[in-house]
Scaffold this motif. Structure first.
Motif, short mmCIF file in Angstrom:
data_model
loop_
_atom_site.label_atom_id
_atom_site.label_comp_id
_atom_site.label_asym_id
_atom_site.label_seq_id
_atom_site.Cartn_x
_atom_site.Cartn_y
_atom_site.Cartn_z
N VAL A 39 0.85 -1.19 0.00
CA VAL A 39 0.00 0.00 0.00
C VAL A 39 0.89 1.24 0.00
O VAL A 39 0.83 2.06 0.91
CB VAL A 39 -0.95 0.04 1.21
CG1 VAL A 39 -2.30 0.58 0.82
CG2 VAL A 39 -1.14 -1.29 1.89
N PRO A 40 1.73 1.41 -1.05
CA PRO A 40 2.67 2.52 -1.07
C PRO A 40 2.10 3.77 -1.76
O PRO A 40 2.49 4.13 -2.85
CB PRO A 40 3.85 1.95 -1.87
CG PRO A 40 3.18 1.03 -2.85
CD PRO A 40 1.98 0.46 -2.13
N TYR A 41 1.15 4.42 -1.11
CA TYR A 41 0.60 5.66 -1.65
C TYR A 41 1.69 6.73 -1.72
O TYR A 41 2.60 6.75 -0.90
CB TYR A 41 -0.54 6.17 -0.76
CG TYR A 41 -1.80 5.35 -0.85
CD1 TYR A 41 -2.77 5.66 -1.79
CD2 TYR A 41 -2.01 4.29 0.00
CE1 TYR A 41 -3.93 4.93 -1.87
CE2 TYR A 41 -3.18 3.54 -0.07
CZ TYR A 41 -4.14 3.87 -1.01
OH TYR A 41 -5.28 3.14 -1.08
N LYS A 42 1.56 7.64 -2.68
CA LYS A 42 2.53 8.73 -2.82
C LYS A 42 2.02 9.95 -2.07
O LYS A 42 1.14 10.66 -2.54
CB LYS A 42 2.76 9.04 -4.29
CG LYS A 42 3.50 7.92 -5.01
CD LYS A 42 3.75 8.27 -6.44
CE LYS A 42 5.02 9.07 -6.53
NZ LYS A 42 5.40 9.33 -7.93
N VAL A 43 2.60 10.20 -0.91
CA VAL A 43 2.23 11.35 -0.09
C VAL A 43 2.47 12.63 -0.87
O VAL A 43 1.69 13.57 -0.81
CB VAL A 43 3.03 11.36 1.23
CG1 VAL A 43 2.70 12.59 2.07
CG2 VAL A 43 2.76 10.09 2.02
N SER A 44 3.54 12.65 -1.64
CA SER A 44 3.91 13.84 -2.41
C SER A 44 2.88 14.20 -3.48
O SER A 44 2.91 15.30 -4.02
CB SER A 44 5.28 13.64 -3.06
OG SER A 44 5.25 12.51 -3.92
N GLU A 45 1.97 13.29 -3.77
CA GLU A 45 0.94 13.57 -4.78
C GLU A 45 -0.45 13.68 -4.16
O GLU A 45 -1.45 13.43 -4.82
CB GLU A 45 0.97 12.50 -5.87
CG GLU A 45 2.25 12.59 -6.68
CD GLU A 45 2.27 11.65 -7.86
OE1 GLU A 45 1.23 11.02 -8.18
OE2 GLU A 45 3.34 11.53 -8.47
N PRO A 99 0.99 -9.49 6.18
CA PRO A 99 2.10 -8.55 6.26
C PRO A 99 1.93 -7.46 5.20
O PRO A 99 1.40 -7.71 4.12
CB PRO A 99 3.32 -9.42 5.95
CG PRO A 99 2.89 -10.80 6.27
CD PRO A 99 1.43 -10.85 5.92
N LEU A 100 2.39 -6.26 5.51
CA LEU A 100 2.16 -5.14 4.61
C LEU A 100 3.38 -4.25 4.49
O LEU A 100 4.25 -4.25 5.35
CB LEU A 100 0.95 -4.34 5.07
CG LEU A 100 1.03 -3.76 6.49
CD1 LEU A 100 1.53 -2.34 6.49
CD2 LEU A 100 -0.32 -3.86 7.16
N ILE A 101 3.38 -3.49 3.41
CA ILE A 101 4.39 -2.46 3.18
C ILE A 101 3.62 -1.20 2.83
O ILE A 101 2.76 -1.21 1.94
CB ILE A 101 5.35 -2.84 2.04
CG1 ILE A 101 6.12 -4.13 2.39
CG2 ILE A 101 6.32 -1.69 1.75
CD1 ILE A 101 6.96 -4.68 1.26
N THR A 102 3.92 -0.10 3.54
CA THR A 102 3.20 1.15 3.31
C THR A 102 4.13 2.35 3.41
O THR A 102 5.31 2.20 3.74
CB THR A 102 2.00 1.27 4.27
OG1 THR A 102 1.15 2.32 3.81
CG2 THR A 102 2.44 1.52 5.70
N THR A 103 3.61 3.52 3.15
CA THR A 103 4.40 4.74 3.06
C THR A 103 4.37 5.53 4.36
O THR A 103 3.31 5.68 4.98
CB THR A 103 3.84 5.64 1.93
OG1 THR A 103 3.71 4.86 0.75
CG2 THR A 103 4.74 6.82 1.66
N ASP A 104 5.53 6.06 4.74
CA ASP A 104 5.64 6.89 5.94
C ASP A 104 4.89 8.21 5.74
O ASP A 104 4.66 8.64 4.61
CB ASP A 104 7.11 7.16 6.25
CG ASP A 104 7.33 7.53 7.71
OD1 ASP A 104 6.41 7.36 8.53
OD2 ASP A 104 8.45 7.96 8.03
N GLY A 105 4.50 8.80 6.85
CA GLY A 105 3.81 10.09 6.80
C GLY A 105 2.34 9.98 6.47
O GLY A 105 1.74 10.95 6.01
N THR A 106 1.76 8.80 6.69
CA THR A 106 0.36 8.56 6.38
C THR A 106 -0.36 7.95 7.57
O THR A 106 0.28 7.48 8.52
CB THR A 106 0.21 7.58 5.20
OG1 THR A 106 0.75 6.30 5.59
CG2 THR A 106 0.92 8.07 3.95
#
Length: 122
Positions: free
Chosen positions: A25-31, A50-57
């Protein structure tokens, strides 16, 4: 087997979730993602995946709170690639964390709590 899925019926989605080993679930915070929630992440935790996701979310807050998954920096493809490699190499550990997180997640969730998190972005 690596697959990127789109346009699934509810039944197809549920079947794919059951078969998945890891949820990305690597959403782009910058967008523009920022503090929104993710039903996919909620379902991943509830399903002991197990998951992989983006920091700052909101998702990284949940991953930290429930001690599950790997958190990557926004818009860093090499970090995502490294996280995938780590997840594969240490899958047993991350799977155990996901199972533990699921129980804690389910104990602490309700429609009202999820709605409050949606509104506040926590």
């Amino acid at each position: 087997d690596n697959r990127f899925l789109q346009h699934l019926t509810t039944e197809e989605y549920n079947d794919q979730l059951k078969m998945a080993d890891v949820i990305l679930v690597p959403y782009k915070v910058s967008e523009g993602y920022r503090a929104r929630t993710s039903g996919i992440l909620a379902e991943a935790i509830a399903s002991s995946k197990p998951l992989i996701t983006t920091d700052g979310t909101w998702m990284s807050v949940q991953a930290r709170k429930y001690n599950t998954g790997i958190i990557v920096q926004d818009n860093e493809p090499s970090g995502l690639a490294d996280a995938i490699t780590t997840m594969v190499n240490e899958y047993t550990t991350y799977n155990q964390k996901a199972v533990a997180a699921s129980g804690k997640w389910m104990e602490s969730q309700s429609k009202e709590i999820f709605y409050r998190q949606l509104i506040s972005g926590i």
